[in-house]
Motif scaffolding. Structure first.
Motif, PDB file in Angstrom:
ATOM      1  N   LEU A 156      -3.956   6.688  -9.224  1.00 46.62           N
ATOM      2  CA  LEU A 156      -2.910   5.298  -9.528  1.00 46.62           C
ATOM      3  C   LEU A 156      -1.424   5.607  -9.441  1.00 46.62           C
ATOM      4  N   GLU A 157      -1.043   6.883  -9.714  1.00 45.00           N
ATOM      5  CA  GLU A 157       0.254   7.375  -9.544  1.00 45.00           C
ATOM      6  C   GLU A 157       0.616   7.819  -8.322  1.00 45.00           C
ATOM      7  N   ALA A 160       0.968   4.301  -6.269  1.00 38.71           N
ATOM      8  CA  ALA A 160       2.222   3.725  -6.809  1.00 38.71           C
ATOM      9  C   ALA A 160       3.485   4.345  -6.252  1.00 38.71           C
ATOM     10  N   ASP A 161       3.273   5.898  -5.963  1.00 45.72           N
ATOM     11  CA  ASP A 161       4.536   6.273  -5.176  1.00 45.72           C
ATOM     12  C   ASP A 161       4.458   5.866  -3.714  1.00 45.72           C
ATOM     13  N   ARG A 165       5.030  -0.047  -6.864  1.00 44.33           N
ATOM     14  CA  ARG A 165       4.136  -0.625  -8.130  1.00 44.33           C
ATOM     15  C   ARG A 165       3.906  -2.135  -7.910  1.00 44.33           C
ATOM     16  N   ASP A 166       4.762  -2.825  -7.350  1.00 43.43           N
ATOM     17  CA  ASP A 166       4.651  -4.222  -7.022  1.00 43.43           C
ATOM     18  C   ASP A 166       3.229  -4.654  -6.274  1.00 43.43           C
ATOM     19  N   LEU A 168       0.887  -2.466  -5.584  1.00 50.67           N
ATOM     20  CA  LEU A 168      -0.302  -2.158  -6.424  1.00 50.67           C
ATOM     21  C   LEU A 168      -0.950  -2.824  -7.377  1.00 50.67           C
ATOM     22  N   MET A 169       0.265  -3.430  -8.417  1.00 50.10           N
ATOM     23  CA  MET A 169      -0.213  -4.687  -9.246  1.00 50.10           C
ATOM     24  C   MET A 169      -0.958  -5.859  -8.495  1.00 50.10           C
TER      25      MET A 169
END
Ligand code: SF4
Ligand code: SF4
Length: 179
Positions: A156-157, A160-161, A165-166, A168-169
């Motif tokens: 997940l990290e 996100a990188d 994050r947006d 991904l969410m």
């Protein structure tokens, strides 16, 4: 560590029989459309046919692991007189190519063996018997819950990188809606 029985699934590929009809890409992308079977877009398929007409190359490749870093060393294979390009056999969604990325979000795709289906859709719709589904049971060491969580966190990290994050969410929300 305790051992558990695990069902291993694999798809055997007889690439010489492939004629590049792309039925497998169509079936996979339709199955994974949202809602299911509502559209066909081979860019969403977890199997892609690498083609080179002049060299008579039709090579089915399945989406594998996501990798955040492209490799620096690559290989060129010559098999039966046909030369396969550097990334031909690679299954990774990686930064150096568009293959195995969700076209809208850029998030990586991965073959799920059509989880829940008796037979993978690409196998079912390959009329040339290029793809053959096999299953076997193996005894493997049980993964601890902590290890599983650690792998999930690392994955997940990395996502996100790479994608923010947006995005991904947003993708997670869409996946939950699908459930
Ligand atoms: S096994 Fe299912 S998810 Fe994997 S490539 Fe074939 S159709 Fe797609
Ligand atoms: S459906 Fe079979 S023959 Fe057609 S492209 Fe896919 S693997 Fe090749």
């Amino acid at each position: 560590m305790a051992k558990v029985k695990k069902l291993i699934k694999n798809i055997r590929v007889d690439a010489d029989r492939c004629n590049g009809c792309r039925g497998c890409e169509i079936a996979c992308s339709a199955f994974h459309a949202e809602p299911k079977y509502s559209s066909v877009n081979p860019a969403r398929s977890r199997i892609r046919i690498l083609t080179h007409r002049l060299k008579d190359i039709w090579l089915p490749v399945f989406a594998g692991e996501y990798t955040p870093t492209e490799c620096a060393g690559r290989d060129i294979y010559t098999i039966d007189g046909k030369e396969y390009e550097e990334c031909a056999f690679c299954r990774a969604a990686c930064p150096s190519r568009d293959m195995f990325k969700e076209p809208d979000t850029g998030l990586p795709l991965r073959c799920d063996m059509c989880e829940g289906e008796d037979e993978p859709l690409c196998v079912k719709w390959c009329l040339n018997d290029v793809l053959v589904f096999e299953q076997r049971e193996e005894w493997v060491e049980e993964e601890s819950e902590a290890k599983r969580q650690e792998q999930l966190d690392v994955g997940l990290e990395s996502l996100a990188d790479k994608y923010g994050r947006d995005k991904l969410m947003d993708a997670v929300a869409r996946m939950n809606a699908k459930d």
